[in-house]
Design a protein around this motif. Structure first.
Motif, mmCIF file in Angstrom:
data_model
loop_
_atom_site.group_PDB
_atom_site.id
_atom_site.type_symbol
_atom_site.label_atom_id
_atom_site.label_comp_id
_atom_site.label_asym_id
_atom_site.label_seq_id
_atom_site.Cartn_x
_atom_site.Cartn_y
_atom_site.Cartn_z
ATOM 1 N N ALA A 24 -64.983 -46.089 15.472
ATOM 2 C CA ALA A 24 -64.435 -46.387 14.148
ATOM 3 C C ALA A 24 -63.645 -45.195 13.604
ATOM 4 O O ALA A 24 -62.563 -45.362 13.031
ATOM 5 N N PHE A 25 -64.173 -43.991 13.801
ATOM 6 C CA PHE A 25 -63.526 -42.786 13.266
ATOM 7 C C PHE A 25 -62.254 -42.442 14.044
ATOM 8 O O PHE A 25 -61.174 -42.351 13.477
ATOM 9 N N TYR A 26 -62.384 -42.241 15.357
ATOM 10 C CA TYR A 26 -61.238 -41.805 16.158
ATOM 11 C C TYR A 26 -60.251 -42.949 16.396
ATOM 12 O O TYR A 26 -59.035 -42.751 16.346
ATOM 13 N N GLY A 27 -60.762 -44.141 16.663
ATOM 14 C CA GLY A 27 -59.889 -45.278 16.940
ATOM 15 C C GLY A 27 -59.285 -45.878 15.692
ATOM 16 O O GLY A 27 -58.064 -45.970 15.559
ATOM 17 N N GLU A 34 -57.815 -46.247 22.512
ATOM 18 C CA GLU A 34 -58.945 -46.064 23.410
ATOM 19 C C GLU A 34 -58.519 -46.273 24.848
ATOM 20 O O GLU A 34 -57.738 -47.169 25.152
ATOM 21 N N GLY A 35 -59.047 -45.427 25.717
ATOM 22 C CA GLY A 35 -58.809 -45.555 27.151
ATOM 23 C C GLY A 35 -60.049 -46.096 27.831
ATOM 24 O O GLY A 35 -60.701 -47.011 27.322
ATOM 25 N N ARG A 36 -60.407 -45.488 28.950
ATOM 26 C CA ARG A 36 -61.603 -45.912 29.688
ATOM 27 C C ARG A 36 -62.853 -45.631 28.862
ATOM 28 O O ARG A 36 -62.843 -44.781 27.977
ATOM 29 N N SER A 37 -63.928 -46.349 29.205
ATOM 30 C CA SER A 37 -65.189 -46.111 28.505
ATOM 31 C C SER A 37 -66.349 -46.632 29.336
ATOM 32 O O SER A 37 -66.149 -47.352 30.320
ATOM 33 N N SER A 38 -67.535 -46.244 28.936
ATOM 34 C CA SER A 38 -68.768 -46.780 29.499
ATOM 35 C C SER A 38 -69.752 -46.897 28.342
ATOM 36 O O SER A 38 -69.373 -46.683 27.183
ATOM 37 N N ASP A 39 -70.997 -47.157 28.643
ATOM 38 C CA ASP A 39 -71.989 -47.202 27.572
ATOM 39 C C ASP A 39 -72.428 -45.796 27.164
ATOM 40 O O ASP A 39 -73.234 -45.633 26.259
ATOM 41 N N ALA A 124 -70.391 -37.479 13.782
ATOM 42 C CA ALA A 124 -71.433 -36.674 14.433
ATOM 43 C C ALA A 124 -71.516 -35.261 13.862
ATOM 44 O O ALA A 124 -72.360 -34.479 14.267
ATOM 45 N N GLY A 125 -70.626 -34.917 12.935
ATOM 46 C CA GLY A 125 -70.634 -33.595 12.324
ATOM 47 C C GLY A 125 -69.700 -32.595 12.961
ATOM 48 O O GLY A 125 -69.647 -31.436 12.546
ATOM 49 N N ASN A 126 -68.942 -33.001 13.997
ATOM 50 C CA ASN A 126 -67.981 -32.096 14.624
ATOM 51 C C ASN A 126 -66.835 -31.814 13.654
ATOM 52 O O ASN A 126 -66.317 -32.730 13.015
ATOM 53 N N ALA A 127 -66.447 -30.551 13.550
ATOM 54 C CA ALA A 127 -65.368 -30.153 12.646
ATOM 55 C C ALA A 127 -64.013 -30.292 13.331
ATOM 56 O O ALA A 127 -63.852 -29.856 14.473
ATOM 57 N N LEU A 128 -63.062 -30.898 12.625
ATOM 58 C CA LEU A 128 -61.707 -31.072 13.124
ATOM 59 C C LEU A 128 -60.726 -30.407 12.181
ATOM 60 O O LEU A 128 -60.908 -30.452 10.966
ATOM 61 N N GLU A 129 -59.695 -29.801 12.765
ATOM 62 C CA GLU A 129 -58.580 -29.286 11.984
ATOM 63 C C GLU A 129 -57.312 -29.932 12.512
ATOM 64 O O GLU A 129 -57.056 -29.927 13.714
#
Length: 142
Positions: A24-27, A34-39, A124-129
């Motif tokens: 939801a956040f990145y996409g 979104e590219g490849r993914s798994s569970d 998840a709390g990761n900081a982005l600039e």
């Protein structure tokens, strides 16, 4: 949004504790396809770079350092965008009521390396600039 075209793409993987929230956040919010993914992980096209979120334990306690009067998270990641794309993303995040660590602003105004910058956290709390240079040739200027 602009994609990196003059430099090789980087690869970065970070831990998150909720893949649905990361999607939801990145996409949805940041607009990263979104590219490849798994569970257990998801690839995203982060403005032309391979960015992967892996289910895991997010980075714990974050320390900060001073930069131009701001308390900047020492561990952070993001992209350098072109000026217009940065403003478009900034407007989108403001409209979405994003809780900024450092609100969108111009740093080093009138100095070498003048830049637009903003800091915020993913679920998840990761900081982005995300930043942009009025004069892109000053990316590494002293």
């Amino acid at each position: 949004m602009s994609k990196a075209t003059n430099i090789p793409p980087f690869h970065l993987a970070v831990p998150v504790d909720d893949l649905a929230a990361a999607r939801a956040f990145y996409g949805d919010l940041l607009g990263c396809p979104e590219g490849r993914s798994s569970d257990k992980w998801v690839d995203f096209d982060l403005f032309g770079h391979q960015f992967v979120v892996h289910l895991g334990t997010p980075v714990g306690k974050v320390d900060h350092g001073g930069v131009d009067g701001d308390s900047v998270p020492s561990f952070h990641y993001g992209c350098v965008l072109d000026w217009d794309s940065w403003h478009t993303l900034s407007d989108k995040l403001v409209a979405a009521n994003t809780d900024f660590v450092i609100k969108p602003k111009i740093r080093f105004k009138g100095d070498v390396g003048e830049q637009a910058t903003m800091f915020f956290r993913d679920p998840a709390g990761n900081a982005l600039e995300f930043k942009a240079f009025k004069d892109p040739s000053q990316l590494f200027a002293k």
